[in-house]
Design an enzyme around this catalytic site. Sequence first.
Site, PDB file in Angstrom:
ATOM      1  N   LYS A  52       0.847  -1.202   0.000  1.00  0.00           N
ATOM      2  CA  LYS A  52       0.000   0.000   0.000  1.00  0.00           C
ATOM      3  C   LYS A  52       0.884   1.254   0.000  1.00  0.00           C
ATOM      4  O   LYS A  52       0.645   2.203  -0.745  1.00  0.00           O
ATOM      5  CB  LYS A  52      -0.925  -0.010   1.230  1.00  0.00           C
ATOM      6  CG  LYS A  52      -2.051  -1.022   1.092  1.00  0.00           C
ATOM      7  CD  LYS A  52      -2.754  -1.332   2.402  1.00  0.00           C
ATOM      8  CE  LYS A  52      -3.734  -2.486   2.200  1.00  0.00           C
ATOM      9  NZ  LYS A  52      -4.287  -3.013   3.452  1.00  0.00           N
ATOM     10  N   GLN A  96      -4.461  -1.815   9.791  1.00  0.00           N
ATOM     11  CA  GLN A  96      -4.355  -3.131   9.147  1.00  0.00           C
ATOM     12  C   GLN A  96      -4.919  -4.240  10.036  1.00  0.00           C
ATOM     13  O   GLN A  96      -4.599  -4.314  11.223  1.00  0.00           O
ATOM     14  CB  GLN A  96      -2.880  -3.405   8.795  1.00  0.00           C
ATOM     15  CG  GLN A  96      -2.662  -4.670   8.014  1.00  0.00           C
ATOM     16  CD  GLN A  96      -3.313  -4.662   6.641  1.00  0.00           C
ATOM     17  OE1 GLN A  96      -3.212  -3.706   5.892  1.00  0.00           O
ATOM     18  NE2 GLN A  96      -4.014  -5.737   6.311  1.00  0.00           N
ATOM     19  N   ASP A 119     -11.404   2.464   4.308  1.00  0.00           N
ATOM     20  CA  ASP A 119     -11.728   1.030   4.240  1.00  0.00           C
ATOM     21  C   ASP A 119     -13.248   0.822   4.199  1.00  0.00           C
ATOM     22  O   ASP A 119     -13.716  -0.263   3.877  1.00  0.00           O
ATOM     23  CB  ASP A 119     -11.191   0.317   5.491  1.00  0.00           C
ATOM     24  CG  ASP A 119      -9.955  -0.510   5.194  1.00  0.00           C
ATOM     25  OD1 ASP A 119      -9.702  -0.782   4.004  1.00  0.00           O
ATOM     26  OD2 ASP A 119      -9.258  -0.884   6.152  1.00  0.00           O
TER      27      ASP A 119
END
Length: 292
Positions: A52, A96, A119
């Site tokens: 990422k 994460q 997200d």
Amino acid sequence: MAHLIDGRAVAEKVYAELRGEIAALKASGRTPGLAVVLVGDNPASRAYVRSKDKMCRELGLHSVKLELPAATTQDELLARVDELNRDAAIHGILVQSPPPKQIDEAAIVRALDPRKDVDGFHPLNVAKLAMGDDSGFVPCTPLGCLRLLREAAVDLCGANAVVLGRSMIVGKPMALLLMNKGVDATVTVAHSRTRDLPQVTQRADVIIAAIGQPHFVKAEHVREGAVVIDVGINRVDDVTSERGYRLVGDVDFEAVSKKASAITPVPGGVGPMTIAMLMSNTVKACRAAARS
Ligand code: NDP
């Protein structure tokens, strides 16, 4: 033989679009910024965070990689989230998954500023998706699946779509996206308690497999000419590989590709789209911040 839906090629197309948008934002003095927070040293999570960060840099985004020790407490993590919420250079925040067991992941997600929740896991964004309000953020993997279907020119209006799996990360948001006005599929969601699964999936024009079981979807599950999107990423032992394993999907590609009209491979299908959609959501967050 099925048409192969190439996730890498579609992701490149997304990046080409984003480069133009990023250049325009930069010209007006704004650089989209993404902060990725990693707690602990799970090797798979570490690899995801690295890729990422790498993609942010390739696109010229401002990237912050926050690596916290495995013993980080809930309060310490909440304090870091709060700092990022208040940092004007950061438009997207991602913690994460999975975090170490002392962390209450749901509480962390609720602590995120929903305007930075790229997200799409914050309850406000889940509600916006359910309400068909496109000002929120949609989880990256289902968003990527929809883009793949669009790029493959699959007619979803009135189509029977069967989503295998009901997780908050893939299955549920996928079902909501497909049933929303403007997409207009007729959606069935199947899970581990579904009776006679092959009979359910045989009715599908489109199957989205997100169950986490290697090669689970067989030819008997798929009707001739169906479109199959394979979200699964599963490690299976492979002595011929240097790593000792290889990655396979939830679909028995070999058998199903002979019946489907179009199918995504693993790797090279949904995987590259997830990160592309994360970049896209970050740019969207920056655009929204510029307007407010
Ligand atoms: P979860 O384990 O959270 O959910 C799996 C779902 O599949 C559950 O709803 C479960 O049902 C259902 N399920 C499990 N076994 C069966 C079965 N035998 N028959 C029918 N349904 C079943 O997984 P995720 O949604 O997080 O991930 C799914 C897969 O997608 C994994 O392989 C994961 O690695 C991959 N993935 C890939 C991403 C990408 O970028 N390409 C991103 C995210 C995930 P129940 O609810 O009843 O338990």
